[in-house]
Design an enzyme around this catalytic site. Structure first.
Site, PDB file in Angstrom:
ATOM      1  N   ASP A   1      22.135 -40.120  -9.544  1.00  0.00           N
ATOM      2  CA  ASP A   1      22.356 -38.703  -9.835  1.00  0.00           C
ATOM      3  C   ASP A   1      22.133 -38.507 -11.335  1.00  0.00           C
ATOM      4  O   ASP A   1      21.895 -39.451 -12.085  1.00  0.00           O
ATOM      5  CB  ASP A   1      23.753 -38.249  -9.397  1.00  0.00           C
ATOM      6  CG  ASP A   1      23.799 -36.732  -9.187  1.00  0.00           C
ATOM      7  OD1 ASP A   1      22.911 -36.025  -9.704  1.00  0.00           O
ATOM      8  OD2 ASP A   1      24.734 -36.245  -8.522  1.00  0.00           O
TER       9      ASP A   1
HETATM   10  C1  NOJ Z   1      23.539 -33.251 -10.163  1.00  0.00           C
HETATM   11  C2  NOJ Z   1      23.972 -33.007  -8.779  1.00  0.00           C
HETATM   12  O1  NOJ Z   1      25.122 -33.759  -8.483  1.00  0.00           O
HETATM   13  C3  NOJ Z   1      22.913 -33.325  -7.730  1.00  0.00           C
HETATM   14  O2  NOJ Z   1      23.366 -32.858  -6.493  1.00  0.00           O
HETATM   15  C4  NOJ Z   1      21.596 -32.717  -8.104  1.00  0.00           C
HETATM   16  O3  NOJ Z   1      20.654 -32.984  -7.115  1.00  0.00           O
HETATM   17  C5  NOJ Z   1      21.184 -33.279  -9.441  1.00  0.00           C
HETATM   18  N1  NOJ Z   1      22.172 -32.915 -10.441  1.00  0.00           N
HETATM   19  C6  NOJ Z   1      19.817 -32.789  -9.898  1.00  0.00           C
HETATM   20  O4  NOJ Z   1      19.895 -31.499 -10.342  1.00  0.00           O
END
Ligand code: NOJ
Length: 752
Positions: free
Chosen positions: A288
């Site tokens: 993430d």
């Molecule tokens: C953080 C989030 O937790 C995730 O769900 C998302 O896909 C990513 N950022 C990318 O933006």
């Protein structure tokens, strides 16, 4: 950015010769292609493939954003970009990558396409309340169609984290509390996005997230620690991820939280032993946003150490942190990472690109192609109608056409808030507001907002809400009350702005904000019938509203067609059919709350001393999982089990009768309880559901086939199987109001 068109063409001819054929054939050919590509790659280029970076203007959901990206692309050390602005930008960047870097490996474009791309569907929690898997799949397919037509190869969806704590803002992105329903939705979404063939120009690679257990953070706080028994993990929290893997999901995103003390992004047990070895996943694992770098904050060491650890644990792609890349030399020299790990991670990124057809044609999703937006708009209406859940109705609904309506509340004429969380490409000008929708049914409509969303200055700052901009609160209130006095019925549209749920939007008070509640109380005082329509992203505490409003419609953040869908339901053009995918607590003190609780040694007796309950409140939720009313009551009767249903299964049946005078669609739910087993089992678990249409007065039998699989669970040693004995079968319109039968099963398949 300077584009070298000529070199691009030459490059395309030289590097991609013979590749087109390879792209269309099997694993061996893919391996051969990647072997030969990797043979010519430097160590830096290999590690570069693991870099997933942001671009100027990308949504930033963490403290850092990527720097020097153009230059890194030219050096061939970027594997992909995400949340890049437009199709034109993506085309330019892809051209640049192809012609400026030594090997011209195409970039992968990812994006947070969560509930539609241009056409915004209801938030995932809303869509889950449709219990309509075919619909869910169609929305994912439509999102894939639109996203891929603008150069997106990869979507960061579905999010399948089980959530039993509505304080967590990301409940809006989830499918709710139940592993069975969540697993069905996970599979449907993967199928919809990937369309069975990732090389299709209108398919995108799905990314199941956030692996794992992200929805179980302590106190409902985002990014917080998780501590869970293995049994609960296997039985409840892991199945939806597994369902996505079984459905062929191309990628998995790790979560921010730790599991047994080891953060998911560096958790070898999770990423290798479970995901790869036990589940057989052979796709791409991505972190993430900066979750590699954040391993340092978890206390696992400096960036060099944590990046090496994440890679060795099984991570392939690093979103934003560039951990291994930044410390490549030291990592290799110190032996912290092995060539094997680097090769493996690089290969998986290249495989994803290969499977997506990018080596065969780097512009496969970057060519002008119009997605079917008209069809998507119809689908958005269908989805918003089917997602809405009628929580209460004392008979005031449906409203009469041309009724004199006082339409109030901060969301009655709102556009953007009907989108809900995670909307990167939707245009809020396309949104049909509730006011627009209701105006189709009555000309006698008076609208006034009546109150601002919140007067909590801290909250307002975080959600970027302008407390001042709406005029004098007393003036707003008195206009609303005047409208109510003059109307036949009040429709109050209240709830949450899109920023009040989603990522980083945990709340301790999940009731209506004071400003809205004050307005609602004053409206109720006027004495006219009050219909509360909720636009929001999480279960709210609604005890007072339930006691005092005549009807409550939970519309969720319903998407671009929300206003039409809400009006269709309020005026009876559509008979509501949504069922809650998550329990609504009476108050925050009941959290965590879910239907599939385990028995205790001191069974709960309402307000009973020395039993497993509260002394100031019941244990039961205000609205249980599976619950939702419609305009035509359905009666359930005569539940029975038939042992002779066929080889390896028995059938559980019940009779349903439509007691009302409207055609209705009922979502019938089958729950199974296992009252005596080697471990203490939940009192009941959802095992199946079916939709059934009933004409007024009509009776129909519903039949569920039950097989061994429906009785299996993880025992003390985490072995998966079932144990002969008594089972309780329950059929009903929700998890609470069921009819049940107890039945002994010794074995399946014989006719005893
Ligand atoms: C953080 C989030 O937790 C995730 O769900 C998302 O896909 C990513 N950022 C990318 O933006």
């Amino acid at each position: 950015m300077k584009i070298k068109y000529l070199s691009l063409i030459l490059f395309g001819v030289s590097i991609l010769t013979g590749v087109a054929q390879a792209a269309s054939s099997g694993r061996q050919e893919m391996n051969r292609f990647i072997d030969s590509l990797m043979a010519g790659m430097t160590l830096e280029e290999k590690v570069g493939q693991t870099n997933l970076l942001t671009w100027d203007g990308s949504l930033q959901t963490g403290a850092t954003k990527s720097k020097g990206v153009s230059e890194k692309i030219a050096r061939g050390v970027v594997g992909g970009l995400f949340n890049v602005g437009s199709l034109e930008e993506r085309i330019d960047i892809q051209r640049y990558a192809l012609c400026s870097s030594r090997l011209g490996i195409p970039l992968l474009f990812g994006q947070d396409v969560i509930h539609g791309h241009r056409t915004i569907f209801p938030i995932p929690l809303g869509l889950a309340c449709s219990w309509d898997m075919e619909l869910v799949e169609r929305t994912a397919r439509a999102a894939a169609d639109e996203a891929s037509s603008e150069g997106i190869d990869w979507v960061f969806s579905p999010m399948v984290d089980i959530v039993r704590d509505p304080r967590w803002g990301r409940v809006a992105e989830s499918s709710g509390e139940d592993p069975y329903l969540g697993s069905c939705i996970a599979a449907a979404m993967v199928k919809g996005y990937q369309r069975g063939d990732l090389t299709r120009p209108d398919a995108v690679m799905a990314c199941v997230k956030h692996f794992g257990l992200y929805g179980a953070g302590e106190g409902g706080r985002d990014y917080d620690a998780v501590d869970m028994s293995l049994n609960r993990m296997y039985q409840v929290y892991l199945p939806p991820y597994r369902a996505a893997v079984d459905a062929g999901v191309g990628s998995v995103m790790t979560s921010f939280n730790d599991i047994n003390g080891v953060p998911a992004t560096a958790n070898k047990w999770l990423l290798t032993d479970l995901l790869r070895t036990q589940w057989g996943f052979d796709g791409l694992v991505v972190s993430d946003y900066t979750s590699v770098g954040e391993l340092s904050n978890h206390g696992l060491g400096n960036l060099r150490q944590v990046a090496a650890r994440a890679l060795a644990a099984g991570l392939d792609m690093d979103m934003v942190s560039e951990g291994v890349y930044k410390h490549l030399k030291e990592c290799v020299e110190s032996g912290a990472i092995t060539m094997q790990d680097i090769d493996r991670a690089c290969r998986r990124v290249l495989e994803a690109k290969y499977r997506l057809g990018l080596f065969a044609d780097p512009f496969v999703r970057l060519r002008e192609r119009a997605a079917d937006r008209k069809q998507a708009a119809c689908l958005a209406l269908e989805a918003a109608r089917k997602s809405a859940v009628l929580l209460k109705n004392d008979g005031v609904l449906p409203l009469k056409k041309n009724a004199k309506v006082a339409l109030v509340g901060p969301f009655a004429d709102s556009k953007y808030d009907l989108f809900g969380t995670w909307v990167l490409a939707g245009n809020s000008n396309e949104v049909i507001t509730v006011k627009d929708g209701i105006a189709r049914y009555t000309r006698d409509l008076y609208y006034t907002p009546g109150a601002i969303v919140t007067d909590n200055p801290d909250l307002a700052r975080v959600i970027r809400y302008d407390i001042q901009g709406y005029g004098d609160p007393e003036q707003l209130l008195s206009e609303a009350l005047a409208a109510a006095r003059d109307a036949d019925v009040v429709v109050a549209v209240m709830g949450e702005t899109s920023g009040m749920s989603g990522e980083s939007a945990s709340m301790t008070d999940i009731g209506l904000q004071k400003t809205q509640r004050r307005l609602l109380e004053a409206l109720v005082e006027v004495g006219k019938e009050v219909v509360l329509v909720l636009v929001n992203g999480r279960p709210m505490t609604l005890e007072w509203e339930d006691q005092n409003c005549n009807a409550i419609l939970e519309a969720w953040a319903p998407g671009v067609q929300g206003g039409n869908a809400i009006a269709d339901i309020l005026f009876g053009a559509y008979n509501p059919s949504g069922k809650l995918a998550i329990s609504f607590p009476v108050n925050v003190g009941q959290i965590p709350i879910y239907y599939s609780t385990k028995p205790t040694g001191r069974p709960y007796v309402p307000y009973g001393k020395y039993t497993a309950g509260y002394i100031d409140c019941l244990n039961e939720p205000l609205y249980p999982f599976g619950y939702g009313l419609n305009y035509s009551p359905v009666e359930y009767s005569d539940i029975r089990v038939d042992r002779y249903a066929g080889a390896g299964c028995l059938s559980v049946r019940a009779t349903l009768t439509n007691k009302g005078n409207l055609q209705t669609t009922e979502t019938v739910q089958l729950y199974i309880g296992d009252p005596v087993a080697s471990i203490s089992r939940p009192k009941k678990e959802l095992k199946s559901f079916k939709k059934i249409g009933l004409e007024p007065g009509e009776s129909k039998d519903i039949e569920f086939s039950v097989t061994e699989n429906d009785l299996k669970f993880y025992n003390e040693r985490l072995e998966y199987g079932w144990e002969p004995g008594d089972f309780v079968f329950e059929i009903g319109p929700d998890s609470k109001n069921t009819i049940s039968v107890r039945f002994k099963i010794e074995k399946f398949g014989d006719a005893n």
